[in-house]
Write an enzyme that holds these catalytic residues in place. Structure first.
Site: not given
Length: 484
Positions: A279, A153, A240, A238
């Site tokens: 998200k 990202y 998410i 991560d």
């Protein structure tokens, strides 16, 4: 003379005048192109469509219905006004106990209730952006580094580096094995950092992956845990996109590896999870970021640092009520997976009709689209040239692989969950028209194999003229259906 000298003296900090935020990246340039000329179905039908934003808007109606049926969950309604004073004056950076309990419960539910989370280890932050930065502050000093598998990202360059001074060392992954992370790649990256005199303090993984939309299997997660224990470095996971998995295989949290894989050594003090509701629930504007650490010192430090980015108590109060509604949560998660799966089938099916492939995936709010055969040359210059055509002629904001540090030119991330069904069909029509105007395609109905010449001819005709022409090879109705 003195005044002139003063005018030439920088009055701002290096951070203020630098470009550490990363806005020079094509990732953000695409957003700017959209903001300058945003698509609207009636007011601006020839505008740029936003497919560079990973938002989940497919289940907003479910949330809206819940809010209408539970007005007391907000302190800003007549039904909830009695709690206004207490909630509005609450400012403990531990957060509301009922909020932390609800988040811990929701995290367990999105992981199939195979594990539990301790509410006392939950630390709030201003979105995942804030959570990542706080975690980096806790784990590393300026000049030290995290290993990060690529592609990753683009916001990580901002979130982890800009204000912390931390470095990111890429771990090479490529399409030869569908970008799967390997022990060899981890070792190579670690050794390269060592030779460059960079101290590696941790490994950051994103599972499910942004931008790939893939999940890490148990074997890969075991490899990761063994690696960080062997090197005595931290692991930041991560997660998410945990609840965006819409088909098998299912998501496996790093927390499950700690609980279930008892045959491998693991110092839990090295493991930290970053989560948010942006998200999975579609609440990016609520700025709910979560740090869940198994390390007491990290929990204590992160909680103190969270003073710089707390979640408002009004938001905590509302979400505590919503996430504690078991019936709603069950229905929401099931429907979200169903709608994401349907949108994925429609979008990838539409791309396949003109021979565009995507990396096989089953999570996230996007696809990793393969346009390598549309490049003039296998270079990033050609990728940027193609991307500019897509932005300015096709008028769709997609994110080029270069901005994700991908080592192979020709990959693009395309988000499909931030628009309604009609907009998706318009986007597909634009893409198909562009492709059919620029290459010869042979599609096998059985194997979906395709061949293409590698020419990208930049038409002198405006793309708008092509799509609106009565001679366009595609139906002009925005409601044209894409087969699954």
């Amino acid at each position: 003379m003195g005044l002139k000298a003063m005018d030439q003296t920088p009055l701002l900090s290096k951070m203020a005048i630098g470009d550490g935020h990363g806005e020079s990246s094509p990732y953000f340039d695409g957003w700017k192109a959209y903001e300058e000329n945003p698509f609207h179905p009636t007011d601006n039908p020839n505008g740029v469509m936003q497919m560079g934003l990973a938002e989940n808007q497919l289940t907003s109606d479910l949330v809206e219905d819940w809010i209408l049926n539970n007005p007391e969950a907000s302190i800003c309604t007549p039904e909830g006004i009695n709690d206004f004073r207490a909630i509005a004056n609450f400012q403990d950076y531990h957060g509301l106990a009922e909020f932390r309990n609800a988040v811990a419960k929701f995290m367990a539910r999105t992981r199939g209730n195979r594990i539990t989370f301790d509410p006392d280890r939950i630390v709030m932050s201003g979105g995942a952006t804030g959570a990542h930065e706080v975690t980096a502050f806790c784990l590393a000093d300026p000049g030290e580094a995290f290993l990060v598998p690529i592609p990753y990202y683009p916001g990580f360059d901002r979130d982890l580096r800009w204000r912390t001074g931390v470095k990111l060392v890429p771990v090479m992954c490529d399409s030869s094995n569908n970008f799967v992370l390997t022990k060899e790649a981890l070792e190579d990256a670690y050794e390269k950092a060592r030779k460059d005199n960079i101290r590696v303090k941790g490994l950051l993984i994103t599972n499910p992956s942004n931008p790939l939309g893939t999940i890490m299997d148990r074997k890969t997660l075991r490899t990761v845990v063994s690696f960080i224990n062997e090197k005595r470095i931290h692991l930041v996971c991560d997660e998410i996109y945990a609840a965006t998995v819409f088909s098998h295989p299912g998501f496996i949290s790093i927390a499950e590896i700690l609980e279930e894989e008892t045959d491998i050594e693991c110092d839990r003090n090295l493991v930290h999870i970053v989560y948010s509701l942006s998200k999975d629930m579609g609440f990016p504007g609520f700025r709910v970021g979560i740090i869940y650490s198994y390390n007491d010192a990290v929990v204590n430090c992160a909680r103190k640092m969270s003073s710089f980015g707390l979640v408002s108590t009004q938001t905590q109060y509302l979400l505590a009520s919503m996430l504690n509604d078991d019936e709603f949560v069950e229905r929401f998660l099931a429907e979200s997976a169903k709608r994401l799966a349907q949108r994925f089938r429609v979008f990838t099916g539409g791309l396949a009709k003109v021979g565009i492939k995507c990396l096989q995936s089953n999570a996230g709010l996007f696809v990793w689209m393969d346009l390598r055969q549309l490049l003039k040359k296998p270079t990033f210059d050609s990728e940027m040239e193609l991307w500019k055509v897509i932005i300015h002629e096709v008028k769709i904001n997609v994110s080029p692989g270069y901005s994700f540090h991908c080592t192979e030119p020709g990959w693009f991330r395309v988000c499909y969950a931030n628009m309604d069904d009609m907009a998706v069909q318009i986007a597909l029509q634009r893409i198909r028209t562009f492709v059919l105007q620029n290459k010869e395609v042979v599609v096998s109905n059985k194997k979906h194999c395709w061949h293409s010449n590698l020419r990208l001819s930049l038409k002198t005709r405006r793309f708008d003229d092509i799509t609106m022409s009565p001679h366009s090879p595609l139906p002009q109705s925005p409601m044209v259906k894409a087969t699954n």
